[in-house]
Write a protein that holds these residues in place. Sequence first.
Motif, PDB file in Angstrom:
ATOM      1  N   GLY A  51     -79.023 -43.717   1.360  1.00  0.00           N
ATOM      2  CA  GLY A  51     -79.700 -44.959   1.674  1.00  0.00           C
ATOM      3  C   GLY A  51     -79.997 -45.121   3.146  1.00  0.00           C
ATOM      4  N   HIS A  52     -79.318 -44.341   4.006  1.00  0.00           N
ATOM      5  CA  HIS A  52     -79.549 -44.394   5.451  1.00  0.00           C
ATOM      6  C   HIS A  52     -80.299 -43.162   5.941  1.00  0.00           C
ATOM      7  CE1 HIS A  52     -76.805 -47.786   5.597  1.00  0.00           C
ATOM      8  NE2 HIS A  52     -75.901 -47.064   4.973  1.00  0.00           N
ATOM      9  N   ARG A  53     -80.121 -42.059   5.224  1.00  0.00           N
ATOM     10  CA  ARG A  53     -80.860 -40.835   5.532  1.00  0.00           C
ATOM     11  C   ARG A  53     -81.110 -40.092   4.236  1.00  0.00           C
ATOM     12  NH1 ARG A  53     -76.026 -38.151   7.721  1.00  0.00           N
ATOM     13  NH2 ARG A  53     -74.356 -38.464   6.244  1.00  0.00           N
ATOM     14  N   LEU A  54     -82.114 -39.231   4.279  1.00  0.00           N
ATOM     15  CA  LEU A  54     -82.489 -38.451   3.098  1.00  0.00           C
ATOM     16  C   LEU A  54     -82.745 -37.018   3.533  1.00  0.00           C
ATOM     17  CD1 LEU A  54     -84.885 -39.366   0.225  1.00  0.00           C
ATOM     18  CD2 LEU A  54     -85.381 -37.314   1.562  1.00  0.00           C
ATOM     19  N   ALA A  55     -82.303 -36.076   2.715  1.00  0.00           N
ATOM     20  CA  ALA A  55     -82.540 -34.662   2.980  1.00  0.00           C
ATOM     21  C   ALA A  55     -83.165 -34.028   1.752  1.00  0.00           C
ATOM     22  CB  ALA A  55     -81.228 -33.956   3.331  1.00  0.00           C
ATOM     23  N   LEU A  56     -84.178 -33.214   1.977  1.00  0.00           N
ATOM     24  CA  LEU A  56     -84.905 -32.564   0.884  1.00  0.00           C
ATOM     25  C   LEU A  56     -85.132 -31.101   1.242  1.00  0.00           C
ATOM     26  CD1 LEU A  56     -88.060 -33.921  -0.949  1.00  0.00           C
ATOM     27  CD2 LEU A  56     -88.067 -31.610   0.010  1.00  0.00           C
ATOM     28  N   ALA A  57     -84.848 -30.223   0.297  1.00  0.00           N
ATOM     29  CA  ALA A  57     -85.142 -28.797   0.459  1.00  0.00           C
ATOM     30  C   ALA A  57     -85.694 -28.279  -0.854  1.00  0.00           C
ATOM     31  CB  ALA A  57     -83.884 -28.025   0.853  1.00  0.00           C
ATOM     32  N   GLU A  58     -86.633 -27.351  -0.749  1.00  0.00           N
ATOM     33  CA  GLU A  58     -87.260 -26.831  -1.961  1.00  0.00           C
ATOM     34  C   GLU A  58     -87.574 -25.351  -1.791  1.00  0.00           C
ATOM     35  OE1 GLU A  58     -90.548 -29.497  -2.250  1.00  0.00           O
ATOM     36  OE2 GLU A  58     -91.699 -28.496  -0.670  1.00  0.00           O
TER      37      GLU A  58
END
Length: 367
Positions: free
Chosen positions: A174-181
Amino acid sequence: MKLTLERSALLTGLSHVQSVVERRNTIPILSNVLMGADGGRLTLVATDLDIEVSESVDASVDAPGQVTAPAHTLYDIVRKLPDGAQVQLTINDDDRLDIDAGPAHFTLPLLPSGDFPKMTADGFTHDFTLPASELSRLIDKTRFAISTEETRYYLNGIYLHSKDGLLRAVATDGHRLALAEQTLPAGSDGMPGVIIPRKTIAELRKLIDGTNADVSVAVSESKIRFTTGTVVLTSKLIDGTFPDYERVIPRTNTKELVLDNKVFASAVDRVQTISAEKSRSVKLSLTDSNLALSVNNPESGQAREDLPVNYDDEALEIGFNAKYLLDVAGQIEGQDATFMLESASSPALVTDSDDDQALFVLMPLRV
């Protein structure tokens, strides 16, 4: 049951399974490891009812059988035995486990193997294979953003799913988001989106650390199974709906800040030394080609450091949690990190100059 095996083989197997076992258990059998000897192999199984890890190792089996013994105690004993020792495991006439290695002798209490809970491993609808290095990357790029807030349990893991021909991992608190694909492996197309619990992620990461072997992944609506070599980890999934994370990824931010990531991380680490422990807020003041990092803490003083950066937009002041900045910086592989900004109250999008298949979102703080 009676068998003999090399100490290092037993230690490796126990190290993989015993870490699942909780130190405090209201159910005694869950403190034990299930050991089954048959056909030249010793199979070790441990569980906490949510995760089950099993591994089989070579052994000289004189009498097959199955028992359960205290997992942590057994691991500590084997860990302290000398390198190269031959370890003999025997069920004695008192239904206790004798452990012999040279002059060392131990006896441990047992619990019936029939009481040991087994996790069903069926109903898997999708199977695919990933190199351990690729799976490690998906985990490492995202797990720092997993929420520890138990009330929002559906954020307490990594959301793994297929999206537009890619296998994508996402975590947010909710304060940070991380995405890897990465490219979608064969067999994973159409797989259900699953939320893998935080503890499962930690155990899996330990199992594949330092190996280049392939990892087989099987997925169902309620469970996930990872197999690498002779180790099998089966876990329940978080039963919840992951939020629509795409809505919080800013797509229209126009103010571009490009900076040397290592220099930036070192500067953030220095100025945050005097930040308030609770918020750890650091103010970023941007002017033409300059970034000023500052902290003003009425109790412990002030700090400021200026960095040369690539920025040619209008002046902007924005605050972030220093720990969150450092967490993101720790996942940037290239020399440069790019921040796409909009305003002091808008989330920032952070990307890596060397990895176009990962992104990070940081919510700002008032400073």
